[in-house]
Design a protein around this motif. Sequence first.
Motif, PDB file in Angstrom:
ATOM      1  N   ALA A 176       0.825  -1.207   0.000  1.00 23.23           N
ATOM      2  CA  ALA A 176       0.000   0.000   0.000  1.00 23.23           C
ATOM      3  C   ALA A 176       0.859   1.257   0.000  1.00 23.23           C
ATOM      4  CB  ALA A 176      -0.930  -0.006   1.215  1.00 23.23           C
ATOM      5  N   LEU A 177       1.943   1.256   0.765  1.00 25.67           N
ATOM      6  CA  LEU A 177       2.839   2.420   0.784  1.00 25.67           C
ATOM      7  C   LEU A 177       3.517   2.611  -0.570  1.00 25.67           C
ATOM      8  CD1 LEU A 177       4.532   2.166   4.306  1.00 25.67           C
ATOM      9  CD2 LEU A 177       2.786   3.760   3.543  1.00 25.67           C
ATOM     10  N   VAL A 178       3.885   1.513  -1.214  1.00 23.25           N
ATOM     11  CA  VAL A 178       4.479   1.614  -2.550  1.00 23.25           C
ATOM     12  C   VAL A 178       3.498   2.261  -3.517  1.00 23.25           C
ATOM     13  CG1 VAL A 178       5.242   0.258  -4.541  1.00 23.25           C
ATOM     14  CG2 VAL A 178       6.085  -0.301  -2.258  1.00 23.25           C
ATOM     15  N   ALA A 179       2.230   1.866  -3.437  1.00 24.58           N
ATOM     16  CA  ALA A 179       1.216   2.435  -4.328  1.00 24.58           C
ATOM     17  C   ALA A 179       0.989   3.918  -4.048  1.00 24.58           C
ATOM     18  CB  ALA A 179      -0.092   1.661  -4.174  1.00 24.58           C
ATOM     19  N   VAL A 180       0.957   4.297  -2.770  1.00 25.73           N
ATOM     20  CA  VAL A 180       0.724   5.705  -2.426  1.00 25.73           C
ATOM     21  C   VAL A 180       1.899   6.577  -2.873  1.00 25.73           C
ATOM     22  CG1 VAL A 180       0.428   7.311  -0.515  1.00 25.73           C
ATOM     23  CG2 VAL A 180      -0.829   5.171  -0.522  1.00 25.73           C
ATOM     24  N   ILE A 181       3.134   6.102  -2.628  1.00 22.76           N
ATOM     25  CA  ILE A 181       4.310   6.857  -3.079  1.00 22.76           C
ATOM     26  C   ILE A 181       4.305   6.976  -4.602  1.00 22.76           C
ATOM     27  CG2 ILE A 181       6.831   6.821  -3.189  1.00 22.76           C
ATOM     28  CD1 ILE A 181       6.812   5.471  -0.439  1.00 22.76           C
ATOM     29  N   HIS A 182       3.926   5.900  -5.270  1.00 24.32           N
ATOM     30  CA  HIS A 182       3.795   5.913  -6.728  1.00 24.32           C
ATOM     31  C   HIS A 182       2.818   7.000  -7.170  1.00 24.32           C
ATOM     32  CE1 HIS A 182       1.220   4.570 -10.116  1.00 24.32           C
ATOM     33  NE2 HIS A 182       2.346   4.248 -10.704  1.00 24.32           N
ATOM     34  N   ASP A 183       1.675   7.119  -6.465  1.00 26.29           N
ATOM     35  CA  ASP A 183       0.663   8.125  -6.819  1.00 26.29           C
ATOM     36  C   ASP A 183       1.203   9.542  -6.637  1.00 26.29           C
ATOM     37  OD1 ASP A 183      -0.911   5.931  -7.190  1.00 26.29           O
ATOM     38  OD2 ASP A 183      -2.004   6.139  -5.307  1.00 26.29           O
ATOM     39  N   VAL A 184       1.914   9.772  -5.541  1.00 28.45           N
ATOM     40  CA  VAL A 184       2.440  11.105  -5.251  1.00 28.45           C
ATOM     41  C   VAL A 184       3.469  11.518  -6.311  1.00 28.45           C
ATOM     42  CG1 VAL A 184       3.793  12.462  -3.614  1.00 28.45           C
ATOM     43  CG2 VAL A 184       1.989  10.948  -2.779  1.00 28.45           C
ATOM     44  N   VAL A 185       4.378  10.601  -6.646  1.00 28.05           N
ATOM     45  CA  VAL A 185       5.439  10.927  -7.607  1.00 28.05           C
ATOM     46  C   VAL A 185       4.856  11.202  -8.988  1.00 28.05           C
ATOM     47  CG1 VAL A 185       7.496  10.062  -8.768  1.00 28.05           C
ATOM     48  CG2 VAL A 185       7.188   9.656  -6.322  1.00 28.05           C
ATOM     49  N   ILE A 186       3.907  10.371  -9.433  1.00 30.98           N
ATOM     50  CA  ILE A 186       3.331  10.575 -10.766  1.00 30.98           C
ATOM     51  C   ILE A 186       2.515  11.860 -10.808  1.00 30.98           C
ATOM     52  CG2 ILE A 186       1.589   9.695 -12.370  1.00 30.98           C
ATOM     53  CD1 ILE A 186       2.662   6.978 -12.053  1.00 30.98           C
ATOM     54  N   THR A 187       1.757  12.147  -9.753  1.00 28.46           N
ATOM     55  CA  THR A 187       0.988  13.389  -9.722  1.00 28.46           C
ATOM     56  C   THR A 187       1.913  14.599  -9.773  1.00 28.46           C
ATOM     57  OG1 THR A 187      -0.726  12.301  -8.408  1.00 28.46           O
ATOM     58  CG2 THR A 187      -0.725  14.705  -8.435  1.00 28.46           C
ATOM     59  N   ALA A 188       2.979  14.573  -8.990  1.00 26.46           N
ATOM     60  CA  ALA A 188       3.944  15.674  -9.023  1.00 26.46           C
ATOM     61  C   ALA A 188       4.627  15.772 -10.385  1.00 26.46           C
ATOM     62  CB  ALA A 188       4.984  15.482  -7.919  1.00 26.46           C
ATOM     63  N   GLY A 189       4.928  14.620 -10.991  1.00 32.99           N
ATOM     64  CA  GLY A 189       5.569  14.637 -12.295  1.00 32.99           C
ATOM     65  C   GLY A 189       4.685  15.214 -13.381  1.00 32.99           C
ATOM     66  N   ILE A 190       3.406  14.878 -13.356  1.00 36.88           N
ATOM     67  CA  ILE A 190       2.474  15.441 -14.342  1.00 36.88           C
ATOM     68  C   ILE A 190       2.337  16.944 -14.140  1.00 36.88           C
ATOM     69  CG2 ILE A 190       0.039  15.473 -15.032  1.00 36.88           C
ATOM     70  CD1 ILE A 190      -0.001  12.475 -14.655  1.00 36.88           C
ATOM     71  N   TYR A 191       2.336  17.373 -12.892  1.00 38.75           N
ATOM     72  CA  TYR A 191       2.292  18.806 -12.610  1.00 38.75           C
ATOM     73  C   TYR A 191       3.523  19.499 -13.172  1.00 38.75           C
ATOM     74  CZ  TYR A 191      -0.540  22.124 -10.018  1.00 38.75           C
ATOM     75  OH  TYR A 191      -1.414  23.108  -9.689  1.00 38.75           O
ATOM     76  N   SER A 192       4.675  18.828 -13.067  1.00 38.81           N
ATOM     77  CA  SER A 192       5.900  19.396 -13.622  1.00 38.81           C
ATOM     78  C   SER A 192       5.842  19.443 -15.146  1.00 38.81           C
ATOM     79  CB  SER A 192       7.104  18.562 -13.173  1.00 38.81           C
ATOM     80  OG  SER A 192       8.289  18.963 -13.809  1.00 38.81           O
ATOM     81  N   LEU A 193       5.306  18.385 -15.777  1.00 39.67           N
ATOM     82  CA  LEU A 193       5.221  18.339 -17.229  1.00 39.67           C
ATOM     83  C   LEU A 193       4.271  19.394 -17.785  1.00 39.67           C
ATOM     84  CD1 LEU A 193       5.131  14.462 -17.748  1.00 39.67           C
ATOM     85  CD2 LEU A 193       6.931  16.003 -18.532  1.00 39.67           C
ATOM     86  N   VAL A 194       3.123  19.559 -17.124  1.00 45.39           N
ATOM     87  CA  VAL A 194       2.133  20.531 -17.594  1.00 45.39           C
ATOM     88  C   VAL A 194       2.635  21.951 -17.391  1.00 45.39           C
ATOM     89  CG1 VAL A 194      -0.214  21.395 -17.219  1.00 45.39           C
ATOM     90  CG2 VAL A 194       0.216  18.939 -17.266  1.00 45.39           C
ATOM     91  N   GLY A 195       3.366  22.165 -16.312  1.00 42.55           N
ATOM     92  CA  GLY A 195       3.912  23.494 -16.048  1.00 42.55           C
ATOM     93  C   GLY A 195       3.002  24.418 -15.289  1.00 42.55           C
ATOM     94  N   PHE A 196       1.940  23.885 -14.673  1.00 47.35           N
ATOM     95  CA  PHE A 196       1.069  24.725 -13.857  1.00 47.35           C
ATOM     96  C   PHE A 196       1.852  25.269 -12.667  1.00 47.35           C
ATOM     97  CE2 PHE A 196      -3.621  23.586 -14.764  1.00 47.35           C
ATOM     98  CZ  PHE A 196      -3.409  23.818 -16.112  1.00 47.35           C
ATOM     99  N   GLU A 197       1.456  26.432 -12.233  1.00 45.93           N
ATOM    100  CA  GLU A 197       2.134  27.062 -11.105  1.00 45.93           C
ATOM    101  C   GLU A 197       1.822  26.324  -9.809  1.00 45.93           C
ATOM    102  OE1 GLU A 197       1.053  31.072  -9.148  1.00 45.93           O
ATOM    103  OE2 GLU A 197       2.545  31.576 -10.671  1.00 45.93           O
TER     104      GLU A 197
END
Length: 391
Positions: free
Chosen positions: A178-199
């Motif tokens: 479960a912790l692996v899945a949650v960390i996975h979710d946080v990293v991908i969400t942050a990465g998409i935010y970085s890719l999109v470039g939203f403030e």
Amino acid sequence: MPQSKGSIFHRLYVGNGAFDIVGKRKRWYVLFGVVLLICIASILFRGFNLGIDFTGGTRLQMPANSASGTISQEAVKESFAEALGEEPTSVQVVGTGEAATIQIRSETLDAGQVTAAKAALNDDLKPTGGLGSISDSAVSASWGGEITTKALIALAVFFLAVAIFLALYFEWSMAVAALVAVIHDVVITAGIYSLVGFEVSPATVIGLLTILGFSLYDTVVVFDKVKENTRGLLGLTRRTYAEAANLAVNQTLMRSINTSLIALLPVVGLLAIGVGLLGVGTLKDLALVQLTGMAIGALSSIYIATPAAVDLKMRDPRYRAQAARVRARRDNLARKASGEVATGGDVVESTDDESLKAELRREKALTAAAGVPNRTGKAEPRRRPTGKKHR
């Protein structure tokens, strides 16, 4: 395990294990691993578009309307750049109608620069209310840093509490998965935010923390079904741990899809209506992080958490031995079905057929007892003597 036939919607509805999700877990590991690497690379090399709350700076705010009509963002950028010789960091419209305002964010300006910018905006654009309607405020970078520090502390406490709860309620392998899945979710969400470039704003940090609970909720639902399906599994040879876990995923798959869709609809409305129609630009920070986090959280509970729990569980020699007994029993049944004659030790007889039959009888009896009310037969009424002889 035999695969049921029928349409995909029928297989989703009955949830009888027709989708081999756990059996193809290496495929999901590769797919989500590639996405994860892309997101990590974007975070490391592209970084984030940190807002003024994290970097510090000056914020100017003015009405979005003037005597000649609505003031455009392009006109604001041109006026600001001509006055100070540099473009603002961001210009966005907040609100609609007469209450709409324009927020201008830039690097830290001194008093003379603020006065020059306000005068240029008033002379060029003539906002409603004149010079007095243009306000300014200074934002310290320490405030954003304080928010980030508190968010990281909250994240660490959350992970610790989740690990303890899952280890006590389920077992350590499910807690780690479960912790692996949650960390996975946080990293991908942050990465998409970085890719999109939203403030990145404080709303982004708050939204990131809110998606953790949703991701964990869906994972706990699936794990609870896995726990139910694998109870007493070591004494049976009906299915392996991986097959029982795959059945649990299928049984909760329709529920996960429905829950995710219902949860995502308000967020899509927030992003489409709030940002697109109402022009509330500050809402997009919260909407994007929640939309991404909820979607990837639902997928990770199905394709990451349960397969990871199976891999960790199969490190136990007892479950590997049980899987070997399952294969041996199926080989035995296949030989009998093909009419082959066993010689020597080629055929391994099942050691738990009687216990399996007893377990199935007990489940059938419990189901019947729960679904059919007890009925008490009525006593036959006594007949009054009539004096006639009955034949």
